[in-house]
Design a protein around this motif. Structure first.
Motif, PDB file in Angstrom:
ATOM      1  N   ASP A 178     -32.359 -18.524 -23.584  1.00 61.73           N
ATOM      2  CA  ASP A 178     -33.730 -18.041 -23.790  1.00 61.73           C
ATOM      3  C   ASP A 178     -34.436 -17.840 -22.442  1.00 61.73           C
ATOM      4  O   ASP A 178     -35.155 -16.851 -22.249  1.00 61.73           O
ATOM      5  CB  ASP A 178     -34.526 -19.040 -24.636  1.00 61.73           C
ATOM      6  CG  ASP A 178     -34.054 -19.073 -26.085  1.00 61.73           C
ATOM      7  OD1 ASP A 178     -33.411 -18.099 -26.516  1.00 61.73           O
ATOM      8  OD2 ASP A 178     -34.317 -20.085 -26.777  1.00 61.73           O
ATOM      9  N   LEU A 179     -34.225 -18.776 -21.516  1.00 60.84           N
ATOM     10  CA  LEU A 179     -34.851 -18.669 -20.203  1.00 60.84           C
ATOM     11  C   LEU A 179     -34.249 -17.510 -19.410  1.00 60.84           C
ATOM     12  O   LEU A 179     -34.963 -16.818 -18.668  1.00 60.84           O
ATOM     13  CB  LEU A 179     -34.680 -19.989 -19.436  1.00 60.84           C
ATOM     14  CG  LEU A 179     -35.576 -20.190 -18.204  1.00 60.84           C
ATOM     15  CD1 LEU A 179     -37.054 -20.152 -18.596  1.00 60.84           C
ATOM     16  CD2 LEU A 179     -35.249 -21.511 -17.511  1.00 60.84           C
ATOM     17  N   GLU A 180     -32.966 -17.292 -19.578  1.00 61.18           N
ATOM     18  CA  GLU A 180     -32.311 -16.162 -18.912  1.00 61.18           C
ATOM     19  C   GLU A 180     -32.916 -14.840 -19.364  1.00 61.18           C
ATOM     20  O   GLU A 180     -33.184 -13.949 -18.544  1.00 61.18           O
ATOM     21  CB  GLU A 180     -30.815 -16.178 -19.218  1.00 61.18           C
ATOM     22  CG  GLU A 180     -30.041 -15.008 -18.621  1.00 61.18           C
ATOM     23  CD  GLU A 180     -28.580 -14.980 -19.035  1.00 61.18           C
ATOM     24  OE1 GLU A 180     -28.019 -13.870 -19.130  1.00 61.18           O
ATOM     25  OE2 GLU A 180     -28.002 -16.060 -19.270  1.00 61.18           O
ATOM     26  N   LYS A 181     -33.160 -14.708 -20.667  1.00 59.34           N
ATOM     27  CA  LYS A 181     -33.778 -13.497 -21.194  1.00 59.34           C
ATOM     28  C   LYS A 181     -35.190 -13.315 -20.648  1.00 59.34           C
ATOM     29  O   LYS A 181     -35.610 -12.193 -20.341  1.00 59.34           O
ATOM     30  CB  LYS A 181     -33.811 -13.552 -22.728  1.00 59.34           C
ATOM     31  CG  LYS A 181     -32.441 -13.494 -23.382  1.00 59.34           C
ATOM     32  CD  LYS A 181     -32.563 -13.620 -24.889  1.00 59.34           C
ATOM     33  CE  LYS A 181     -31.194 -13.605 -25.565  1.00 59.34           C
ATOM     34  NZ  LYS A 181     -31.289 -13.790 -27.033  1.00 59.34           N
ATOM     35  N   GLU A 182     -35.920 -14.424 -20.539  1.00 58.19           N
ATOM     36  CA  GLU A 182     -37.300 -14.357 -20.061  1.00 58.19           C
ATOM     37  C   GLU A 182     -37.384 -13.843 -18.626  1.00 58.19           C
ATOM     38  O   GLU A 182     -38.324 -13.136 -18.253  1.00 58.19           O
ATOM     39  CB  GLU A 182     -37.943 -15.747 -20.154  1.00 58.19           C
ATOM     40  CG  GLU A 182     -39.403 -15.782 -19.750  1.00 58.19           C
ATOM     41  CD  GLU A 182     -40.007 -17.170 -19.871  1.00 58.19           C
ATOM     42  OE1 GLU A 182     -41.082 -17.391 -19.284  1.00 58.19           O
ATOM     43  OE2 GLU A 182     -39.394 -18.040 -20.543  1.00 58.19           O
ATOM     44  N   PRO A 186     -36.183 -19.570  -9.843  1.00 60.18           N
ATOM     45  CA  PRO A 186     -36.149 -19.173  -8.425  1.00 60.18           C
ATOM     46  C   PRO A 186     -37.509 -19.286  -7.739  1.00 60.18           C
ATOM     47  O   PRO A 186     -38.555 -19.139  -8.376  1.00 60.18           O
ATOM     48  CB  PRO A 186     -35.682 -17.712  -8.484  1.00 60.18           C
ATOM     49  CG  PRO A 186     -34.940 -17.602  -9.775  1.00 60.18           C
ATOM     50  CD  PRO A 186     -35.651 -18.514 -10.728  1.00 60.18           C
ATOM     51  N   LYS A 187     -37.471 -19.525  -6.452  1.00 57.95           N
ATOM     52  CA  LYS A 187     -38.702 -19.691  -5.682  1.00 57.95           C
ATOM     53  C   LYS A 187     -39.535 -18.418  -5.677  1.00 57.95           C
ATOM     54  O   LYS A 187     -40.770 -18.482  -5.742  1.00 57.95           O
ATOM     55  CB  LYS A 187     -38.373 -20.108  -4.247  1.00 57.95           C
ATOM     56  CG  LYS A 187     -37.803 -21.517  -4.144  1.00 57.95           C
ATOM     57  CD  LYS A 187     -37.507 -21.887  -2.698  1.00 57.95           C
ATOM     58  CE  LYS A 187     -36.960 -23.303  -2.591  1.00 57.95           C
ATOM     59  NZ  LYS A 187     -36.652 -23.695  -1.197  1.00 57.95           N
ATOM     60  N   PHE A 242     -30.308 -15.033 -12.405  1.00 60.58           N
ATOM     61  CA  PHE A 242     -30.683 -16.318 -12.999  1.00 60.58           C
ATOM     62  C   PHE A 242     -30.051 -16.408 -14.390  1.00 60.58           C
ATOM     63  O   PHE A 242     -30.658 -16.054 -15.387  1.00 60.58           O
ATOM     64  CB  PHE A 242     -32.208 -16.422 -13.068  1.00 60.58           C
ATOM     65  CG  PHE A 242     -32.727 -17.780 -13.448  1.00 60.58           C
ATOM     66  CD1 PHE A 242     -32.212 -18.932 -12.888  1.00 60.58           C
ATOM     67  CD2 PHE A 242     -33.763 -17.890 -14.359  1.00 60.58           C
ATOM     68  CE1 PHE A 242     -32.705 -20.180 -13.232  1.00 60.58           C
ATOM     69  CE2 PHE A 242     -34.275 -19.134 -14.718  1.00 60.58           C
ATOM     70  CZ  PHE A 242     -33.735 -20.283 -14.151  1.00 60.58           C
ATOM     71  N   GLN A 243     -28.796 -16.875 -14.441  1.00 60.74           N
ATOM     72  CA  GLN A 243     -27.994 -16.834 -15.659  1.00 60.74           C
ATOM     73  C   GLN A 243     -27.795 -18.218 -16.259  1.00 60.74           C
ATOM     74  O   GLN A 243     -27.780 -19.228 -15.553  1.00 60.74           O
ATOM     75  CB  GLN A 243     -26.647 -16.189 -15.360  1.00 60.74           C
ATOM     76  CG  GLN A 243     -26.760 -14.762 -14.840  1.00 60.74           C
ATOM     77  CD  GLN A 243     -25.422 -14.188 -14.406  1.00 60.74           C
ATOM     78  OE1 GLN A 243     -24.409 -14.880 -14.400  1.00 60.74           O
ATOM     79  NE2 GLN A 243     -25.417 -12.911 -14.041  1.00 60.74           N
TER      80      GLN A 243
END
Length: 255
Positions: free
Chosen positions: A106-110, A76-77, A118-119
């Protein structure tokens, strides 16, 4: 009578300074690679309106970075990302959605705390996929990419994995080189009209120079002058940055 070339109505070709160019480059949008040291050397990540090549032997992490870029471009911006989408052009028929899903989770958890919406499922929906098993289909896909961008203007990165694979299947060297030039020119034309990044993968091959064999990127030396950045991947996990191996510099991982 004043020459047309000196008319005040014409564009002034000398109204920009090197400082203007530097400021523009620093303000240009980037796609994070996930490799902190590499991002630092690239000024924040992969640049839009450029062709970046990832080169290395099989199993060195090129495809993984391509998949990661397809996800990172969606950050996201408000979290410092572009909030875009990706187009993945697969020439090797080796695309595994499960690998992409693992990286997305992994990116969702971060970003769970900063961006709960952001799923992983939404990330997968924003990665468009095209299969190109031969050079003809690859050329057709690249030529029609502008139509895809018009339909999906949020696409900010287009990946070709791999550019060399389809071209090396052509036996005629002259035909292969001509097609390569047409591909790169079509890619550059798209960059002039759209704010997008091309990321392509390449392999290493042996070439006889003088009386010795050297390991060099496929597609030839002239091709290296047509790309903007080249990132080298090694089996040891190290990354190098530079157009040629002799001038490349080691990017130490500080993750």
């Amino acid at each position: 009578m004043e020459s047309t070339f000196l008319s005040s109505n014409n564009i002034n070709l000398f109204n920009k300074s090197c400082l203007d160019r530097l400021i523009r480059e620093r303000q240009s949008k980037k796609i994070e690679t996930g490799h902190k040291s590499l991002d630092r050397h690239l000024g924040g990540g992969i640049s839009l309106r450029q062709i970046t090549e990832l080169v290395g032997n099989s199993g060195t992490g090129k495809t993984k970075m391509c998949l990661q870029l397809c996800l990172n471009v969606q950050i996201p911006k408000f979290a410092g990302g572009l909030e875009g989408a990706a187009l993945f052009i697969d020439t090797r028929q080796d695309f595994h959605p499960d690998r992409l899903q693992e990286l997305a989770k992994d990116l969702e958890k971060e970003y769970k705390q900063r961006a709960p919406d952001f799923q992983a499922s939404k990330m997968l929906q924003n990665v468009h996929y095209v299969s190109c098993p031969n050079a003809v289909q690859l050329m057709a896909t690249v030529l029609s990419s502008y139509r895809h961008l018009i339909a999906h203007p949020n696409i900010k990165v287009i990946v070709i994995d791999s550019l060399a694979f389809s071209l090396r299947m052509l036996d005629d060297g002259a035909q292969r080189f001509e097609l390569l030039l047409e591909l790169v020119e079509s890619m550059r034309q798209l960059l002039r009209e759209h704010e997008v990044a091309w990321v392509v993968t390449n392999v290493l091959t042996h070439r006889c120079i003088g009386d010795q064999f050297h390991v060099v990127p496929a597609l030839g030396e002239m091709y290296s002058h047509l790309i903007n950045e080249r990132i080298w991947f090694s089996r040891s996990g190290q990354c190098f940055l530079g157009k040629s191996w002799k001038t490349s510099r080691l990017i130490k991982d500080s993750r």
